[in-house]
Each structure stands twice: as C-alpha cells, then as structure tokens.
Write an enzyme that holds these catalytic residues in place. Sequence first.
Site, PDB file in Angstrom:
ATOM      1  N   ASP A  66      18.133  17.032   6.871  1.00 35.97           N
ATOM      2  CA  ASP A  66      19.271  17.717   7.557  1.00 35.97           C
ATOM      3  C   ASP A  66      19.637  17.147   8.721  1.00 35.97           C
ATOM      4  OD1 ASP A  66      17.021  18.575   8.768  1.00 35.97           O
ATOM      5  OD2 ASP A  66      17.238  20.850   7.993  1.00 35.97           O
ATOM      6  N   ASN A 129      12.227  32.533   9.224  1.00 37.09           N
ATOM      7  CA  ASN A 129      13.088  33.346   8.223  1.00 37.09           C
ATOM      8  C   ASN A 129      12.736  32.867   6.885  1.00 37.09           C
ATOM      9  OD1 ASN A 129      14.542  31.061   8.146  1.00 37.09           O
ATOM     10  ND2 ASN A 129      16.477  31.945   8.481  1.00 37.09           N
ATOM     11  N   HIS A 131      13.223  29.635   5.553  1.00 39.83           N
ATOM     12  CA  HIS A 131      14.076  28.741   5.291  1.00 39.83           C
ATOM     13  C   HIS A 131      13.055  27.241   4.998  1.00 39.83           C
ATOM     14  CE1 HIS A 131      15.676  27.228   9.412  1.00 39.83           C
ATOM     15  NE2 HIS A 131      14.402  26.564   9.141  1.00 39.83           N
ATOM     16  N   GLU A 136      19.137  28.524   4.261  1.00 38.16           N
ATOM     17  CA  GLU A 136      18.827  29.739   4.692  1.00 38.16           C
ATOM     18  C   GLU A 136      18.675  31.025   3.697  1.00 38.16           C
ATOM     19  OE1 GLU A 136      18.249  29.659   7.763  1.00 38.16           O
ATOM     20  OE2 GLU A 136      19.598  28.791   8.809  1.00 38.16           O
TER      21      GLU A 136
END
Length: 236
Positions: A66, A129, A131, A136
């Site tokens: 990413d 979280n 991810h 996400e």
Amino acid sequence: MEVKILPIQEIYNEIANKIVKLVAQKPNAILGLATGGTAVGVYDALVKAYNDKKITFKDVKTFNLDEYYPIEDSNPQSYRYYMNHNLFDKVDIDKNNTHFPSIDNYQKYDELIAIAGGIDFQVLGIGSNGHIAFNEPGTPFDSLTHVVKLAESTIQDNARFFNGDISLVPTQAISMGLKSIMFTKQIVLIATGKNKAKAIKQLMDQEPNPALPASILRSHANVTIYLDPDAASLLC
Ligand code: PGA
C-alpha cells in the site's frame, strides 16, 4: 494457520531466515512487503543478512502492499521513502524491480503481480482494528487493488508517524485488496504489542467475516501468525 509466540527479535530473525532460504532457492523470488512500525525489524534483519553475505537481492522483485494518496515519493512519510530508507538503499536490489500501488497503476497492479509470476512470500502486519494492508473493516473479500478511505482508528494509530498530528495523516491510500493478498503463495503476519491483542484474539475466535479483514487469512493454505507475548496476551 500456524501460530508462533516468540520474543520480538526471534520473530524478525526467523522471518528474515525464511526469506534468505527462499531467495537462495529462487534468486528471482517475488516478495510482498509491508510497511509500518512492526515490519522495520524484518528489514533490519534482512540488511544484516545481506551484510553477512547470506542473501543477494540482485534478481528479487518486490511489490508493496500500500501507499498513502496523495503523497510524494520524496515525503519521509511515504512508504516508498520508508522502503528505500529501511531496506532498498541498504542492499543490492534494482529499484526498477520494486513496485508500489499508485493512482496511476492501481487498476493494473494485480495484473503486474500476476505477470511477474505472483507473490512467493508476503509479509503482513495487522491494524488494531483488524485491517491488513489498508483493507479497513467492511472491505469486500473479493477486492483487488483499490483506492481506500482510511478508517478513523487507522488515522489515529498512524498519527504517531506524523508528530502525533492527526490533521497531517493522509485520509486516503491505495491498497492491495483482500483477494490480491489471498493470491500470495505464503504469508507471515506479525503482531507485536498489547494494542494488537484484541484484534489477534478476534482473529483466533472468528470465522472469516468482512468486519475483521484479517479473518480472511483463515481460508489461506499457508499462513504463519507470529506474535510476541503482548500481542498473544488475550489468548488462553
Ligand atoms: P504497525 O502497522 O506495524 O505500524 O502497527 C501495522 C498495520 O497497520 O498493518
């Protein structure tokens, strides 16, 4: 999924050794690389292996997971800058063989990876979280490389790299998708620290579901989860 709980430095050494072995067998191996705080130790261990003449990156190709958007490569917070600084500038890799998803190439990124032969070895971190890359919670399992709006929790987690100033963190990124990651042949996921313990507990307890993106890895045939004792602290 194999789970290994080890002191942090042993995690980094073991993963670097796996990459050294892979590249010895296949000098033109394709590596999938992660950024973030956790992965730095892997790159330090690889630079050491390179300095000890245990590995050459001459014919290795890399695809990063990413990159923020928009961001200049020269920005010290860009993932291109991070990779140059932590690995590429310190070993004999040809930078033409190092790839990042961008606004210009993202629709072809998965095809580029496939044409190169597919990722042999993928390094992954995990967000607090759940991810993986910048996929996400709620990202469809069939996603390929795409433009992402970062979750508020990710922006908060990453503010530490931007002098703690949330307003400086880009709100978008380009990320390999969950399906892109599932195409990789072998995956190591590293989680260290107490702030990852909840996501790891959920990963161990839950069936694959898009609310916890990392849970897709439960359906992958070759995944090792490396945890330090803090990240494993909620497991019984
Ligand atoms: P971190 O990021 O290594 O900086 O905690 C991991 C991730 O968000 O995937």
